[in-house]
Structure formats: C-alpha cells, structure tokens
Scaffold this active site. Sequence first.
Site, PDB file in Angstrom:
ATOM      1  N   LYS A  39       0.855  -1.192   0.000  1.00 53.47           N
ATOM      2  CA  LYS A  39       0.000   0.000   0.000  1.00 53.47           C
ATOM      3  C   LYS A  39       0.887   1.236   0.000  1.00 53.47           C
ATOM      4  O   LYS A  39       1.769   1.377   0.864  1.00 53.47           O
ATOM      5  CB  LYS A  39      -0.859  -0.034   1.265  1.00 53.47           C
ATOM      6  CG  LYS A  39      -2.244   0.527   1.122  1.00 53.47           C
ATOM      7  CD  LYS A  39      -3.025   0.169   2.381  1.00 53.47           C
ATOM      8  CE  LYS A  39      -4.345   0.862   2.447  1.00 53.47           C
ATOM      9  NZ  LYS A  39      -4.997   0.657   3.733  1.00 53.47           N
TER      10      LYS A  39
HETATM   11  O1  G3P Z   1      -9.728   1.684   4.635  1.00 49.34           O
HETATM   12  C1  G3P Z   1      -9.216   2.849   5.148  1.00 49.34           C
HETATM   13  C2  G3P Z   1      -9.703   3.023   6.513  1.00 49.34           C
HETATM   14  O2  G3P Z   1      -8.983   2.267   7.426  1.00 49.34           O
HETATM   15  C3  G3P Z   1      -9.862   4.417   6.963  1.00 49.34           C
HETATM   16  O3  G3P Z   1     -11.061   4.424   7.606  1.00 49.34           O
HETATM   17  O4  G3P Z   1     -12.738   5.245   9.149  1.00 49.34           O
HETATM   18  O5  G3P Z   1     -10.318   5.833   9.493  1.00 49.34           O
HETATM   19  O6  G3P Z   1     -11.607   6.848   7.632  1.00 49.34           O
HETATM   20  P1  G3P Z   1     -11.450   5.660   8.527  1.00 49.34           P
END
Ligand code: G3P
Length: 217
Positions: free
Chosen positions: A83
């Site tokens: 990634k």
């Molecule tokens: O897939 C990316 C994720 O881990 C971010 O999620 O909820 O932190 O925006 P969030």
Amino acid sequence: MKFFVDTADVDAIAELNDLGMVDGVTTNPSLILKSGRDILEVTKEIADMVSGPVSAEVVALKADEMIAEGRKLAQIADNIAVKVPLTWDGLKACNVLTNDGHMVNVTLCFSGNQALLAAKAGATFISPFIGRLDDINLDGMQLIADIRQIYDNYDFETEILAASIRSVNHAFEAARIGSDVMTAPPDVIKKMAQHPLTDKGLDAFLKDWEKTGQKIL
Ligand code: G3P
C-alpha cells in the site's frame, strides 16, 4: 463484489474468514497501532490465514524508500499488496513495485484525477476514502461513481476498493455503483445481516411454532 476486512485484528478476521466472507484484508499504520502487534509478525499471520490480497502500508515519503519498504513487505508472503499513498512519490513507487510483479494498493485517494493517475501508474487497487470525504461535507459516494465511470471509459483494470466505509449504507451504495471491492471494519460487515423486519418476522414465527407444540429435533 469482493469483501476485504479493514482490520489487523486476527480474531475478527478469523471469524469472518470461517464464513467465507473474506476475499482479502487491508491494514494501515493506524490499524497496526490499534492491534498493538509488530507489523511484520501480524501481517504474516493474516497473510497465512487468508488466501486473498493482504494490504500492508509503507510509511516512507520518498519514492526510493517506499520502494525499499514495499519490497520488504512483499517478502512477507505472496499475497501481500503493497500500500502506497497517493502522492507523486507514491505513484513512482507504485509503478516500480508493479513492474517488480507486486500487487499495489494506492491509498488515500480523494479525487477522480488521483484515481486516473493511479491507474496510469499500474495500480492493482485504488482506495477512495468515502467516510473521510463525508466528514468534510463532500460526497464520498459520488467519488466512487466518478472513478467507476472513468475506469469504464478506458477499460482500466485497476480495481476500485471502496475504503473508509463507516456504515451499512456505504456498503450498499458502493455495491450498487459497482465498486469492485469494499473494505470495511468487521462490525459493519456483520451489521449488513441485520433488519428489524427479519427480527420481527422471526419472533412471530417462533411464537406460532410454540403454539403447535411440535419439535423438529
Ligand atoms: O480503509 C481505510 C480506513 O482504514 C480508513 O477508515 O474510518 O479511518 O476513515 P477511517
């Protein structure tokens, strides 16, 4: 639609994996922190558990260093997707790592143009972050639709991996638009099974069944 689980919690992954729900896993530095585990160790454990792609994120900012980190992460297992962030250096690293033969997930995508560049750089996956756009009063789901259209216009093979999924509605809308993959926290995937009319209907059936006085077993 492929389901990736957005966590580094091995027990949560194992539960969904046993149900055949896991086509892959995504992690990031915040999820590694939350797990309290060593990145190399936990990523290896996850990659051995699931057969699909397991994303492990580089933390360097310069292309050369990202490439070196990516190559190290890719050695963990054959199903590692490296990634990299959607920066100019990240795109350079994406191109080199893709040419090495590795899967690359380009993350932190917030615009159609960024997604177009990632596809041009040979990304295996592009990760648009829905929830974080919604957080700033923009329409995260519109970005999924825009990227779907751009990729279909030119037959790009890069898969859209809807990320930062926070709700069952996000999951439903991403599927309706035609996102190739979604990555969601385990609790969101489990909540997709819930419906109040299912609970109500089941309750009524069980009350009537009790009145029959019958048993199946
Ligand atoms: O897939 C990316 C994720 O881990 C971010 O999620 O909820 O932190 O925006 P969030």
